[in-house]
Design a protein around this motif. Structure first.
Motif, PDB file in Angstrom:
ATOM      1  N   LEU A  30     -21.877  12.858-100.494  1.00  0.00           N
ATOM      2  CA  LEU A  30     -20.594  12.196-100.286  1.00  0.00           C
ATOM      3  C   LEU A  30     -19.559  13.188 -99.750  1.00  0.00           C
ATOM      4  O   LEU A  30     -18.792  12.858 -98.840  1.00  0.00           O
ATOM      5  N   ALA A  31     -19.536  14.394-100.295  1.00  0.00           N
ATOM      6  CA  ALA A  31     -18.600  15.417 -99.812  1.00  0.00           C
ATOM      7  C   ALA A  31     -18.862  15.723 -98.341  1.00  0.00           C
ATOM      8  O   ALA A  31     -17.925  15.830 -97.539  1.00  0.00           O
ATOM      9  N   GLU A  32     -20.128  15.845 -97.988  1.00  0.00           N
ATOM     10  CA  GLU A  32     -20.488  16.106 -96.593  1.00  0.00           C
ATOM     11  C   GLU A  32     -19.996  14.981 -95.677  1.00  0.00           C
ATOM     12  O   GLU A  32     -19.609  15.219 -94.530  1.00  0.00           O
ATOM     13  N   ALA A  33     -19.994  13.756 -96.186  1.00  0.00           N
ATOM     14  CA  ALA A  33     -19.568  12.597 -95.407  1.00  0.00           C
ATOM     15  C   ALA A  33     -18.054  12.367 -95.479  1.00  0.00           C
ATOM     16  O   ALA A  33     -17.550  11.405 -94.907  1.00  0.00           O
ATOM     17  N   GLY A  34     -17.340  13.236 -96.204  1.00  0.00           N
ATOM     18  CA  GLY A  34     -15.893  13.088 -96.316  1.00  0.00           C
ATOM     19  C   GLY A  34     -15.455  12.085 -97.361  1.00  0.00           C
ATOM     20  O   GLY A  34     -14.371  11.520 -97.268  1.00  0.00           O
ATOM     21  N   SER A  35     -16.282  11.875 -98.361  1.00  0.00           N
ATOM     22  CA  SER A  35     -15.981  10.922 -99.416  1.00  0.00           C
ATOM     23  C   SER A  35     -16.206  11.604-100.770  1.00  0.00           C
ATOM     24  O   SER A  35     -16.449  12.800-100.841  1.00  0.00           O
ATOM     25  N   ASP A  36     -16.109  10.840-101.839  1.00  0.00           N
ATOM     26  CA  ASP A  36     -16.403  11.359-103.180  1.00  0.00           C
ATOM     27  C   ASP A  36     -16.677  10.196-104.124  1.00  0.00           C
ATOM     28  O   ASP A  36     -16.558   9.034-103.733  1.00  0.00           O
ATOM     29  N   LYS A  37     -17.009  10.527-105.366  1.00  0.00           N
ATOM     30  CA  LYS A  37     -17.437   9.486-106.309  1.00  0.00           C
ATOM     31  C   LYS A  37     -16.340   8.485-106.660  1.00  0.00           C
ATOM     32  O   LYS A  37     -16.640   7.390-107.116  1.00  0.00           O
ATOM     33  N   THR A  38     -15.068   8.826-106.418  1.00  0.00           N
ATOM     34  CA  THR A  38     -14.004   7.857-106.681  1.00  0.00           C
ATOM     35  C   THR A  38     -13.976   6.749-105.633  1.00  0.00           C
ATOM     36  O   THR A  38     -13.291   5.754-105.805  1.00  0.00           O
ATOM     37  N   ARG A  39     -14.731   6.929-104.551  1.00  0.00           N
ATOM     38  CA  ARG A  39     -14.739   5.964-103.441  1.00  0.00           C
ATOM     39  C   ARG A  39     -16.051   5.171-103.363  1.00  0.00           C
ATOM     40  O   ARG A  39     -16.286   4.443-102.409  1.00  0.00           O
ATOM     41  N   ILE A  40     -16.904   5.318-104.395  1.00  0.00           N
ATOM     42  CA  ILE A  40     -18.164   4.570-104.408  1.00  0.00           C
ATOM     43  C   ILE A  40     -17.865   3.087-104.602  1.00  0.00           C
ATOM     44  O   ILE A  40     -17.132   2.696-105.510  1.00  0.00           O
ATOM     45  N   LEU A  41     -18.443   2.289-103.726  1.00  0.00           N
ATOM     46  CA  LEU A  41     -18.276   0.839-103.784  1.00  0.00           C
ATOM     47  C   LEU A  41     -19.363   0.187-104.634  1.00  0.00           C
ATOM     48  O   LEU A  41     -19.089  -0.726-105.411  1.00  0.00           O
ATOM     49  N   GLN A  42     -20.593   0.659-104.452  1.00  0.00           N
ATOM     50  CA  GLN A  42     -21.736   0.051-105.139  1.00  0.00           C
ATOM     51  C   GLN A  42     -22.810   1.101-105.379  1.00  0.00           C
ATOM     52  O   GLN A  42     -23.041   1.958-104.528  1.00  0.00           O
ATOM     53  N   THR A  43     -23.439   1.001-106.528  1.00  0.00           N
ATOM     54  CA  THR A  43     -24.594   1.838-106.844  1.00  0.00           C
ATOM     55  C   THR A  43     -25.711   0.939-107.348  1.00  0.00           C
ATOM     56  O   THR A  43     -25.491   0.080-108.212  1.00  0.00           O
ATOM     57  N   ILE A  44     -26.891   1.139-106.787  1.00  0.00           N
ATOM     58  CA  ILE A  44     -28.091   0.455-107.269  1.00  0.00           C
ATOM     59  C   ILE A  44     -28.980   1.527-107.882  1.00  0.00           C
ATOM     60  O   ILE A  44     -29.240   2.561-107.261  1.00  0.00           O
ATOM     61  N   ILE A  45     -29.399   1.285-109.105  1.00  0.00           N
ATOM     62  CA  ILE A  45     -30.216   2.256-109.833  1.00  0.00           C
ATOM     63  C   ILE A  45     -31.554   1.624-110.149  1.00  0.00           C
ATOM     64  O   ILE A  45     -31.615   0.523-110.707  1.00  0.00           O
ATOM     65  N   TRP A  46     -32.615   2.336-109.785  1.00  0.00           N
ATOM     66  CA  TRP A  46     -33.966   1.916-110.136  1.00  0.00           C
ATOM     67  C   TRP A  46     -34.495   2.860-111.201  1.00  0.00           C
ATOM     68  O   TRP A  46     -34.431   4.077-111.046  1.00  0.00           O
ATOM     69  N   LEU A  47     -34.985   2.294-112.277  1.00  0.00           N
ATOM     70  CA  LEU A  47     -35.656   3.048-113.346  1.00  0.00           C
ATOM     71  C   LEU A  47     -37.125   2.678-113.349  1.00  0.00           C
ATOM     72  O   LEU A  47     -37.481   1.503-113.200  1.00  0.00           O
TER      73      LEU A  47
END
Length: 115
Positions: free
Chosen positions: A51-68
């Motif tokens: 995200l830092a490389e892309a100019g963003s950070d975790k405060t700007r995450i819109l959606q997360t999909i987690i697979w366990l």
């Protein structure tokens, strides 16, 4: 037409794709053989870096999909996630059980963020 930018492009996938100010990350996995907690920490460290490389950070995450690989690891994964997610910036999120690329991978994170 909007530009599409790809970073860390391989034959099969790119680690980062940006389009119209949105950042899409490839699925991030931890070190095979580590515990779910340690794999989760590694995944989230990778997410932070990408995200830092892309100019963003975790405060700007819109959606997360987690697979366990096993939903019995849900609480262990969440203990790490809860300590990582930025207070007041929890994204939309879904978690499901799935067979991952190898049996040694226990968790995978797929993140979409605003740029």
């Amino acid at each position: 037409m909007s530009d599409i930018t790809r970073h860390h492009v391989g034959d099969r996938m790119s680690q980062i794709v940006t389009h119209n100010g949105t950042v899409y990350l490839a699925g991030q996995v931890g070190n095979p053989g580590d515990s779910v907690a340690d794999q989760t920490k590694t995944c989230l460290e990778k997410v932070d870096a990408l995200l830092a490389e892309a100019g963003s950070d975790k405060t700007r995450i819109l959606q997360t999909i987690i697979w366990l690989a096993d939903m019995s690891d849900f609480a262990e994964m969440n203990a790490v996630w809860d300590g990582w997610v930025a207070p007041g910036h929890a994204p939309a999120r879904a978690t499901g059980e799935a067979k991952l690329a190898t049996p040694a991978h226990l968790v995978e994170f797929i993140v979409t963020a605003a740029g």
